[in-house]
Design a protein around this motif. Structure first.
Motif, PDB file in Angstrom:
ATOM      1  N   UNK A 151     -30.482 -31.347 -15.006  1.00  0.00           N
ATOM      2  CA  UNK A 151     -30.861 -30.332 -16.000  1.00  0.00           C
ATOM      3  C   UNK A 151     -31.924 -29.391 -15.430  1.00  0.00           C
ATOM      4  N   UNK A 152     -32.874 -29.923 -14.693  1.00  0.00           N
ATOM      5  CA  UNK A 152     -33.940 -29.093 -14.117  1.00  0.00           C
ATOM      6  C   UNK A 152     -33.371 -28.066 -13.140  1.00  0.00           C
ATOM      7  N   UNK A 153     -32.445 -28.494 -12.307  1.00  0.00           N
ATOM      8  CA  UNK A 153     -31.822 -27.567 -11.361  1.00  0.00           C
ATOM      9  C   UNK A 153     -30.990 -26.510 -12.091  1.00  0.00           C
ATOM     10  N   UNK A 154     -30.292 -26.945 -13.120  1.00  0.00           N
ATOM     11  CA  UNK A 154     -29.417 -26.023 -13.859  1.00  0.00           C
ATOM     12  C   UNK A 154     -30.198 -25.002 -14.665  1.00  0.00           C
ATOM     13  N   UNK A 155     -31.260 -25.440 -15.338  1.00  0.00           N
ATOM     14  CA  UNK A 155     -31.937 -24.583 -16.312  1.00  0.00           C
ATOM     15  C   UNK A 155     -32.674 -23.415 -15.660  1.00  0.00           C
ATOM     16  N   UNK A 156     -33.068 -23.579 -14.393  1.00  0.00           N
ATOM     17  CA  UNK A 156     -33.801 -22.508 -13.712  1.00  0.00           C
ATOM     18  C   UNK A 156     -32.981 -21.234 -13.638  1.00  0.00           C
ATOM     19  N   UNK A 157     -31.673 -21.342 -13.488  1.00  0.00           N
ATOM     20  CA  UNK A 157     -30.824 -20.158 -13.355  1.00  0.00           C
ATOM     21  C   UNK A 157     -30.015 -19.860 -14.611  1.00  0.00           C
ATOM     22  N   UNK A 158     -30.080 -20.748 -15.620  1.00  0.00           N
ATOM     23  CA  UNK A 158     -29.245 -20.589 -16.811  1.00  0.00           C
ATOM     24  C   UNK A 158     -29.791 -19.526 -17.756  1.00  0.00           C
ATOM     25  N   UNK A 174     -26.548 -20.853 -22.833  1.00  0.00           N
ATOM     26  CA  UNK A 174     -25.642 -21.506 -21.894  1.00  0.00           C
ATOM     27  C   UNK A 174     -25.747 -23.025 -22.057  1.00  0.00           C
ATOM     28  N   UNK A 175     -24.652 -23.712 -21.731  1.00  0.00           N
ATOM     29  CA  UNK A 175     -24.629 -25.176 -21.893  1.00  0.00           C
ATOM     30  C   UNK A 175     -24.142 -25.867 -20.624  1.00  0.00           C
ATOM     31  N   UNK A 176     -24.492 -27.139 -20.521  1.00  0.00           N
ATOM     32  CA  UNK A 176     -23.955 -28.011 -19.486  1.00  0.00           C
ATOM     33  C   UNK A 176     -23.674 -29.376 -20.102  1.00  0.00           C
ATOM     34  N   UNK A 177     -22.861 -30.192 -19.440  1.00  0.00           N
ATOM     35  CA  UNK A 177     -22.472 -31.501 -19.968  1.00  0.00           C
ATOM     36  C   UNK A 177     -22.935 -32.609 -19.023  1.00  0.00           C
ATOM     37  N   UNK A 178     -23.651 -33.592 -19.590  1.00  0.00           N
ATOM     38  CA  UNK A 178     -23.982 -34.823 -18.861  1.00  0.00           C
ATOM     39  C   UNK A 178     -22.942 -35.872 -19.216  1.00  0.00           C
ATOM     40  N   UNK A 201     -29.594 -24.352 -23.249  1.00  0.00           N
ATOM     41  CA  UNK A 201     -30.861 -23.647 -23.067  1.00  0.00           C
ATOM     42  C   UNK A 201     -31.097 -22.771 -24.295  1.00  0.00           C
ATOM     43  N   UNK A 202     -32.270 -22.932 -24.943  1.00  0.00           N
ATOM     44  CA  UNK A 202     -32.566 -22.207 -26.183  1.00  0.00           C
ATOM     45  C   UNK A 202     -33.970 -21.619 -26.119  1.00  0.00           C
TER      46      UNK A 202
END
Length: 533
Positions: free
Chosen positions: A168-175, A179-183, A219-220
């Protein structure tokens, strides 16, 4: 049917329904240890009063934990038939809170369970959490204050959390916002834990469980986050978290509310663990413990108490283990012919127990326990009257014939035969107490006296005075044997204990009385002598 943390929440509605329809419930538990040796003299003794035994057992219950709990739900069908749903619940203390739970392991207990195939991986990795009311209150306070934390159960749990946070930390920096991601590949326990940890660590994310071991991360903005937190649909609301952290305690509460007859075998330790782990810490007061248990479970039946009575009153072989008792009752010589005892059928999802014996597996032992109760009650009903017994006796008829045993829980090797949870405990009738007087054998202690007699028979030993010891046995034949064999022993004089003769208090009182009487006599003689004038 085996139930772990991953599937527990989904099984609760069905369990509630089956418990509500049950005639009675049978339970069994397995522990990480039975009697703690941390404190000296903590093993059960025939000298124990109910309070002394309770305090010994309380120390043990506080140190050990429950590894597995068996619940057998017996439901009566119309044609004198009981269908049984038997469950194995693997338990593990809740790790959601501010304090990490510690418990002891007894090497002999672990070895014993391992011998019977206990799966410690399921206990450690998929154990259902639980907590008592005090622990729940503390957690509730910390959830409100936002100061809760997880105590991960294993390196594997911590690795799951670390991997999720890193992703999540890697993803959120550029999101971008929204936008959403799935764990993926999270078990039920991790689904909650990952969400709580992410929400606490990152203020600009929102999470939702998707089912099928997945969590959606979005991300909100901070404003949107606040709105979502106040939504009634938040799966991480404090009450939802509490429900998850309470785990098996939710089912315990269903058992308490159902007020069905609860059956066990030698069930004192089971009840004490129930109180300590799922209700409240065990009180110091023995009488308070009895009142609490009676309020939780008004109808208790201990099959050990029932079958002990049958061994005395009927031609019932003297066997002790639950499996042996079950085998004896199933034998054709005891089975009443008219009417035969009820049919006991395992449900299709529990059919393994019909095909294979699984002693010391909690669900199997709970099934045996309930079956022993039904067969014992039917046997007692048939022998309680000369009249014909109807072909389909009701369970209330069985309860009537069991009335003298209801709420009487077996008391192993102590001053009473059973604990009466709905009244006063009745004293046990022991064989005569023996006293050993030691002559010409200085320095003997209780352990050496025990070892001296242990080769012949079993006694509990307690020091009476410097050179005297009391022996207490549960068997009359042992008393007769020792009196006979030690009649001419050069150093140990054994006799039946007489309070007026052997009690140190009585001896001291007699000595003081003798001294007082002597001084009184001297005073009378001297004071009453004629004076010389």
């Amino acid at each position: 049917m085996e139930v772990g943390a991953e599937g527990f929440a989904r099984s609760l509605p069905c369990l509630r329904s089956r418990i509500g329809r049950a005639a009675f419930l049978a339970v069994d538990t397995e522990f990480t240890g039975l009697y703690s040796t941390f404190s000296q003299n903590n093993e059960p003794s025939l000298f124990d009063s109910p309070l002394e035994r309770y305090l010994k057992a309380r120390r043990s219950v506080q140190r050990f934990t429950v590894t597995q709990l068996g619940l057998a739900i017996f439901s009566k069908e119309n044609s004198n038939k009981y269908v049984v749903h038997s469950y194995n619940f693997f338990l593990f203390p809740s790790t959601l809170g501010i304090g990490d739970v510690e418990f002891n392991l007894s090497a002999s207990s672990i070895q014993f369970l391992s011998h019977y195939g206990f799966d410690y991986n399921k206990f450690l990795k998929d154990g259902i959490p639980y907590m008592n009311e005090v622990q729940e209150k503390i957690l509730r306070q910390h959830l409100l204050a936002g100061s809760w934390k997880f105590h991960s159960t294993s390196t594997a749990d911590r690795d799951v959390l670390k991997k999720a946070i890193d992703e999540v930390t890697c993803w959120i920096a550029a999101a971008e916002e929204e936008e959403t991601m799935i764990l993926q590949d999270l078990n039920d326990y991790h689904v909650l834990e990952v969400q709580l940890v992410l929400r606490q660590a990152l203020q600009n994310v929102w999470t939702e469980p998707l089912g099928n071991k997945k969590v959606m991360v979005k991300k909100v903005s901070l404003q949107h986050r606040q709105l979502l937190e106040n939504s009634s649909h938040d799966h991480c609301q404090k009450e939802v978290i509490l429900l998850s952290a309470r785990g098996f305690t939710n089912l315990f509460q269903i058992l308490v509310e159902a007020k069905k007859p609860l059956v066990g075998h030698n069930m004192l330790m089971d009840l004490m663990h129930f109180h300590e782990k799922f209700y409240k810490p065990l009180p110091e007061s023995y009488e308070e413990f009895k009142r609490n248990i009676h309020n939780l479970f008004p109808v208790l039946i201990d099959t050990k108490t029932v079958t002990k009575s049958m061994q005395k009153n009927y031609l019932f072989p003297r066997v002790s283990s639950l499996l042996e008792i079950y085998a004896v009752l199933c034998s054709s010589s005891l089975n009443p012919k008219d009417p035969p005892w009820p049919v006991i059928a395992l449900a299709s999802d529990c059919s393994r127990y019909a095909e294979k014996k699984s002693p010391h597996e909690a669900g199997y032992d709970a099934f045996l326990c309930g079956s022993v109760l039904l067969m014992s009650a039917h046997l007692l009903l048939c022998r309680s009257t000369d009249d014909a017994v109807e072909a389909d006796p009701s369970f209330s008829q069985y309860l009537t014939v069991l009335a003298e045993h209801v709420n009487k829980v077996n008391f192993i090797r102590g001053g009473i035969s059973s604990i009466n949870f709905s009244g006063e405990d009745a004293p046990r009738h022991h064989p005569p107490v023996l006293v050993v007087h030691v002559r010409g054998w200085p320095g003997l202690n209780e352990r050496q006296i025990y070892q001296e007699f242990n080769g012949l028979c079993h006694f509990d030993v307690r020091r009476l005075s410097k050179n005297q010891f009391i022996l207490l046995s549960s068997k009359y034949k042992h008393v007769r044997l020792v009196l006979q064999d030690y009649k001419h022993h050069p150093h140990l004089q054994v006799s039946v204990y007489r309070h007026w003769r052997h009690s140190p208090f009585v001896n001291c009182l007699l000595q003081v009385s003798g001294v007082v009487a002597l001084w009184s006599l001297l005073a009378f003689v001297l004071g009453g002598a004629p004076s010389c004038s």
